[in-house]
Scaffold this active site. Structure first.
Site, PDB file in Angstrom:
ATOM      1  N   ASP A   1       2.720   7.169   2.027  1.00  0.00           N
ATOM      2  CA  ASP A   1       1.747   6.191   2.488  1.00  0.00           C
ATOM      3  C   ASP A   1       0.378   6.788   2.174  1.00  0.00           C
ATOM      4  OD1 ASP A   1      -0.184   4.886   4.022  1.00  0.00           O
ATOM      5  OD2 ASP A   1       1.262   4.298   5.536  1.00  0.00           O
TER       6      ASP A   1
ATOM      7  N   ASP B   1       0.820  -1.222   0.000  1.00  0.00           N
ATOM      8  CA  ASP B   1       0.000   0.000   0.000  1.00  0.00           C
ATOM      9  C   ASP B   1       0.853   1.270   0.000  1.00  0.00           C
ATOM     10  OD1 ASP B   1       0.952  -0.352   2.622  1.00  0.00           O
ATOM     11  OD2 ASP B   1      -0.766   0.701   3.476  1.00  0.00           O
TER      12      ASP B   1
ATOM     13  N   LYS C   1       4.558   3.194  15.839  1.00  0.00           N
ATOM     14  CA  LYS C   1       3.571   4.238  16.132  1.00  0.00           C
ATOM     15  C   LYS C   1       3.685   4.794  17.560  1.00  0.00           C
ATOM     16  CE  LYS C   1       0.421   2.636  12.540  1.00  0.00           C
ATOM     17  NZ  LYS C   1       0.849   1.307  12.140  1.00  0.00           N
TER      18      LYS C   1
HETATM   19  N1  GDD Z   1      -1.263 -10.632   3.881  1.00  0.00           N
HETATM   20  C1  GDD Z   1      -1.394  -9.764   4.878  1.00  0.00           C
HETATM   21  N2  GDD Z   1      -1.864 -10.206   6.091  1.00  0.00           N
HETATM   22  N3  GDD Z   1      -1.069  -8.470   4.674  1.00  0.00           N
HETATM   23  C2  GDD Z   1      -1.200  -7.616   5.712  1.00  0.00           C
HETATM   24  C3  GDD Z   1      -1.674  -8.007   6.978  1.00  0.00           C
HETATM   25  C4  GDD Z   1      -2.020  -9.392   7.174  1.00  0.00           C
HETATM   26  O1  GDD Z   1      -2.463  -9.836   8.240  1.00  0.00           O
HETATM   27  N4  GDD Z   1      -1.712  -6.918   7.788  1.00  0.00           N
HETATM   28  C5  GDD Z   1      -1.261  -5.884   7.047  1.00  0.00           C
HETATM   29  N5  GDD Z   1      -0.956  -6.301   5.782  1.00  0.00           N
HETATM   30  C6  GDD Z   1      -0.421  -5.519   4.682  1.00  0.00           C
HETATM   31  C7  GDD Z   1      -1.288  -4.313   4.350  1.00  0.00           C
HETATM   32  O2  GDD Z   1      -2.178  -4.623   3.269  1.00  0.00           O
HETATM   33  C8  GDD Z   1      -0.269  -3.275   3.925  1.00  0.00           C
HETATM   34  O3  GDD Z   1       0.045  -3.373   2.543  1.00  0.00           O
HETATM   35  C9  GDD Z   1       0.972  -3.643   4.729  1.00  0.00           C
HETATM   36  O4  GDD Z   1       0.809  -4.998   5.123  1.00  0.00           O
HETATM   37  C10 GDD Z   1       1.175  -2.750   5.984  1.00  0.00           C
HETATM   38  O5  GDD Z   1       0.032  -2.794   6.788  1.00  0.00           O
HETATM   39  P1  GDD Z   1      -0.730  -1.472   7.260  1.00  0.00           P
HETATM   40  O6  GDD Z   1      -1.890  -1.899   8.080  1.00  0.00           O
HETATM   41  O7  GDD Z   1      -0.985  -0.584   6.090  1.00  0.00           O
HETATM   42  O8  GDD Z   1       0.333  -0.848   8.242  1.00  0.00           O
HETATM   43  P2  GDD Z   1       0.593   0.701   8.551  1.00  0.00           P
HETATM   44  O9  GDD Z   1       0.486   1.517   7.326  1.00  0.00           O
HETATM   45  O10 GDD Z   1      -0.246   1.098   9.703  1.00  0.00           O
HETATM   46  O11 GDD Z   1       2.135   0.656   9.030  1.00  0.00           O
HETATM   47  C11 GDD Z   1       3.108  -0.043   8.285  1.00  0.00           C
HETATM   48  O12 GDD Z   1       3.599   0.745   7.207  1.00  0.00           O
HETATM   49  C12 GDD Z   1       4.307   1.947   7.608  1.00  0.00           C
HETATM   50  C13 GDD Z   1       4.778   2.642   6.348  1.00  0.00           C
HETATM   51  O13 GDD Z   1       3.678   3.225   5.720  1.00  0.00           O
HETATM   52  C14 GDD Z   1       4.249  -0.427   9.240  1.00  0.00           C
HETATM   53  O14 GDD Z   1       5.083  -1.322   8.557  1.00  0.00           O
HETATM   54  C15 GDD Z   1       5.025   0.803   9.715  1.00  0.00           C
HETATM   55  O15 GDD Z   1       6.134   0.420  10.495  1.00  0.00           O
HETATM   56  C16 GDD Z   1       5.494   1.601   8.494  1.00  0.00           C
HETATM   57  O16 GDD Z   1       6.190   2.784   8.923  1.00  0.00           O
HETATM   58 MG    MG Z   2      -0.155   1.240   5.422  1.00  0.00          MG
END
Ligand code: GDD
Ligand code: MG
Length: 344
Positions: A218, A107, A158
């Protein structure tokens, strides 16, 4: 080298856009983001992908199939339930064939050069190298504290803003040795950010961070979703736009009908099969999806209009994501207006 794309999350912050759509499939200038991402990674020499899916998985599978159309190979790792970011990687283990692979949060909108990251990983002898970027407010991300050589001493997911150890955050791009998987328990949900990275660091294993260069965003909120379209139209992301440029800053798909009494203010993208009636004023920064109708005297700027939407005549659509059954304006954060109850 193989790349594992994490694409199973719920995308709750981008609802209702992601109600029936995995977030990585959200359209970015009329193409699913994941398609832009696969093309970008292909241009970096990657052609072997595993996509970890769960939420609305069929939409991803049906769109890409085995990847042949894009000239790549795609295998799918389907989780029985959401296993979290590390759980998803562990679940994909049987499909990961080499000793080293890349993991990408699907994403994240980026146009990052991966070669320096791989080079850093090789020369540092890291078990995991985390691609890093800097943001003003790190509280919505994973934040790191590093030594001068790049070794990560702390990883906090976070944190409250005043407790963040730096402004350097996890960009959601990793180079990983396969042995990392032995530190992830199987069969339950595991977060790589909250559990695995802190564990590896505690055990003294070599976890490094390396700044990535290139566009990075993001897209998690509607504000940022609009910002990224503005950047795409300004050529800041390096995306290939899906239609030919008909005039400076005006991209138009096939089978459109645009009244000669409509005005286009660049940059504007008009999707295939769209109809623009007389007196309409589009742009700047209007991105119309495919099969959209813009009725007479309607105005649309700084907006993304999803496929099949009808913009009613004589109304103004600004700073908005508009779909057939909803509109989110970003002047008031989180403001959701179902079209039927919107005031003219
Ligand atoms: N297959 C799968 N299964 N994918 C997952 C799962 C799961 O259970 N949970 C999350 N994802 C995928 C989401 O679709 C996304 O592409 C990615 O893993 C990160 O998950 P998000 O839920 O979007 O996390 P975030 O945006 O709050 O935080 C993450 O991204 C940040 C950067 O934008 C973390 O990795 C942070 O540390 C990072 O800074
Ligand atoms: Mg994300």
């Amino acid at each position: 080298m193989q790349a594992l794309l994490l694409a199973g999350g719920l995308g709750t912050r981008l609802r209702p856009l992601t109600e029936h759509l995995p977030k990585p499939m959200a359209p970015v200038v009329n193409r699913p983001w994941l398609e832009h991402l696969l093309k970008h990674l292909r241009s970096q020499g990657l052609s072997d992908f595993v996509i970890a899916v769960k939420h609305n998985a069929d939409i991803i599978r049906n769109h890409f199939g085995d990847g042949r159309r894009l000239g790549v190979t795609i295998a799918y790792s389907q989780e029985p339930e959401l296993l979290g970011t590390a759980g998803a990687i562990k679940h994909a283990e049987p499909l990961l064939s080499a000793d080293r692979f890349i993991v990408v949060n699907a994403d994240i909108i980026h146009h990052v050069d991966l070669m320096p990251l791989l080079e850093f990983h090789r020369s540092s002898g890291a078990m995991v190298t985390i691609g890093l970027t800097e943001v003003e407010d790190p509280s919505q991300y994973g934040v790191v504290q590093q030594t001068p050589s790049g070794r990560i001493l702390r990883f906090v997911e976070k944190p409250p803003r005043h407790e963040a150890p730096s402004n350097r955050i996890n960009a959601g791009i990793y180079v990983m040795e396969k042995e990392t998987l032995s530190w992830i328990p199987a069969g339950r949900a595991v977060s790589i950010e909250r559990e695995t990275f802190p564990l590896l660091i505690r055990k003294g294993l070599p976890v490094y961070g390396c700044a990535v260069r290139g566009y990075w965003l993001d897209m998690g909120t509607h504000d940022r979703y609009l910002a990224l379209h503005r950047d795409a139209l300004d050529g800041k992301i390096g995306l290939q736009l899906p239609y030919p440029m008909k005039a400076e800053g005006v991209w138009i798909g096939e089978d459109t009908h645009i009244s000669s009494h409509a005005k286009l203010i660049p940059p504007v993208v008009i999707g295939r099969g769209t109809r623009v009636e007389r007196g309409a004023v589009l742009g700047p920064y209007a991105v119309l999806g495919e099969g959209v109708t813009v009725q007479a005297d309607s105005r649309c700027a700084h907006a993304v209009v999803l496929p099949g939407t009808r913009l009613e005549g004589n109304r103004v659509f600004r700073h908005a994501v508009v779909a057939p059954d909803f509109m989110v304006t970003t002047r008031l954060p989180g403001d959701l207006i179902r079209q039927g109850v919107m005031q003219p």
